[in-house]
Design a protein around this motif. Structure first.
Motif, short mmCIF file in Angstrom:
data_model
loop_
_atom_site.label_atom_id
_atom_site.label_comp_id
_atom_site.label_asym_id
_atom_site.label_seq_id
_atom_site.Cartn_x
_atom_site.Cartn_y
_atom_site.Cartn_z
N ASP A 275 47.68 34.70 28.70
CA ASP A 275 46.33 34.71 28.09
C ASP A 275 45.98 36.27 28.38
N GLY A 276 46.81 37.20 27.82
CA GLY A 276 46.68 38.53 27.56
C GLY A 276 46.82 39.25 28.80
N ARG A 277 47.05 38.65 30.26
CA ARG A 277 47.53 39.54 31.39
C ARG A 277 49.01 39.56 31.55
N ASP A 278 49.39 40.73 31.87
CA ASP A 278 50.85 40.79 32.29
C ASP A 278 51.22 40.16 33.60
N ALA A 279 52.15 39.11 33.01
CA ALA A 279 52.82 38.37 34.02
C ALA A 279 53.41 39.20 35.08
N ALA A 280 53.88 40.14 35.09
CA ALA A 280 54.41 41.05 36.35
C ALA A 280 53.15 41.29 37.10
#
Length: 427
Positions: A275-280
């Motif tokens: 959802d647009g957020r960096d999974a890291a």
């Protein structure tokens, strides 16, 4: 149950309470008869030295070897029963049995030595316990003559050491258990790397909750397994909310590595967004609350079906468990086996590969993951039954987003798109 019995029960269930009870008893007895309290304190110190010192002197080496010998016996049994047909075919089955017998004898020797050391320590503690009561009587009795103590309190001075040592009897067992656990922990530490391989992702990050099923976006994603060649060399993938996508490709193409990267087991390079957020930026726990993995070989515990489901959501009722089993096509099978109390065997030995996959999916549905990754759900399943299994699994997921990883094509109309991976790249 009397108060004394409750104290004894607490101390036996929690040996760390024994020192507290011992100190409290000595302090209490000091008000009754200081001489008796002193004798009890001395006897407790002698008993503690015997319980820990003698056990360590005579049993520490044997106790440190118990877990290793058990592992050798387990390995011999697994090798024998797992390859019995080959052993028989080559006429070496007798050597396999001999290996089991040798491992069993070695285990019995170290267990006997450890038990003997524990018995010696317990015997010394018991002898000291008897001496403590006699010594306490001898120390407190003069007070009866000079009036500093009366008959009932003299009885207390004699009985308190008996009660304390009944509780203190747990100390030799606890000391032996501690040495055994410490030895096992050291063996585990010996095989662990000093630091986490850089190819693995840590669980550090933000705790984020998503209000609805998120969209996944991967661009030029790359990942490696520790010490191995690159597993993913450039993967592009989109998964919209509610979408079902098949990831296809030959064995060794990187499909399972993609699953490990999605749930945060592998560190990825490139763009991986939820959802647009960096999974890291997400913690490992937050990532795995969103994306659930149904493994290629599901881990089933040697418990009943209920327990194998409840760890996904421990508040689920039996009705909810049966409902989710119905969804994955196992409801009738479970009822025929006697219900949720039916056992699955060690590592699922009493269920088929397809049934194990259905139980794994039932856990994923109970947990309520917005996104489900099904990694080779037809592995170990008869080819004639694979279509029915895939259809049932996909239908059971309802409106969840599904990433199906499979080298077996699913029935027509069950997935929305196909993404193909070859040699770690999408093509």
């Amino acid at each position: 149950m009397s108060r004394t019995c409750r104290i004894c029960r607490c101390a036996w269930s929690n040996p760390s309470a024994s020192p507290l009870v011992a100190v409290g008893a000595v302090g209490f007895l000091a008000f009754v008869s200081p001489a008796a309290a002193l004798t009890l304190a001395v006897c407790l110190l002698i008993a503690a030295a015997a319980a820990i010192g003698l056990g360590w002197l005579f049993g520490s080496k044997a106790e440190s070897m118990v877990s290793a010998r058990r592992a050798e016996l387990s390995a011999a049994l697994v090798d024998y029963f797992g390859s019995l047909d080959v052993l028989l075919a080559y006429g070496v089955e007798e050597q396999g049995r001999a290996r089991i017998a040798d491992a069993d004898a070695a285990l019995r020797r170290v267990v006997d030595r450890a038990s003997l050391a524990q018995a010696v320590a317990a015997g010394v503690v018991s002898a000291v316990a008897g001496a403590a009561s006699v010594w306490a009587l001898a120390a407190a009795a003069p007070g009866l003559a000079d009036g500093t103590i009366d008959g009932p309190w003299l009885a207390v001075a004699v009985l308190v050491p008996m009660v304390v040592f009944e509780i203190f009897g747990a100390v030799p067992i606890a000391a032996a258990s501690w040495r055994s656990v410490r030895s096992s922990a050291e063996r585990i530490v010996d095989v662990l790397p000093e630091r986490m391989p850089v190819e693995l992702r840590t669980d550090a990050g933000e705790e984020v909750e998503f209000a609805q099923a998120p969209a996944l976006r991967l661009r030029d994603v790359r990942a490696n397994w520790p010490g191995g060649a690159p597993a993913l060399k450039g993967v592009d993938l989109d998964l919209d909310p509610g979408e079902r996508v098949l990831v296809a490709g030959p064995s060794g193409a990187g499909k399972s590595s993609l699953a490990a990267a999605l749930v945060g087991f592998l560190r990825v390079e490139g763009e991986y967004r939820i959802d647009g957020r960096d999974a890291a930026d997400l913690s490992g726990a937050a990532l795995r609350r969103v994306i659930g993995l149904c493994e290629q070989h599901p881990q089933l515990f040697d418990e009943d079906i209920r327990q194998n489901l409840l760890f996904a959501r421990d508040s689920a009722t039996d009705d909810e468990l049966l409902e989710v089993l119905d969804r994955v096509g196992l409801g009738e099978w479970v009822r025929e086996r006697g219900g949720l109390d039916a056992r699955v065997g060690d590592r699922g030995a009493l269920v088929s590969g397809g049934q194990a996959q259905r139980i794994s999916l039932a856990r994923g549905l109970l947990r309520g993951f917005p996104v489900l990754v099904l990694d080779e759900p037809t592995a170990g399943v008869d080819p004639d039954a694979s279509d029915a299994l895939l259809r049932d699994l996909l239908e059971a997921t309802g409106g969840q987003s599904v990433l199906l990883i499979s080298h077996v094509p699913p029935p027509a109309g069950t997935v929305d798109r196909v993404v193909r991976i070859e040699r770690g790249r999408t093509v």
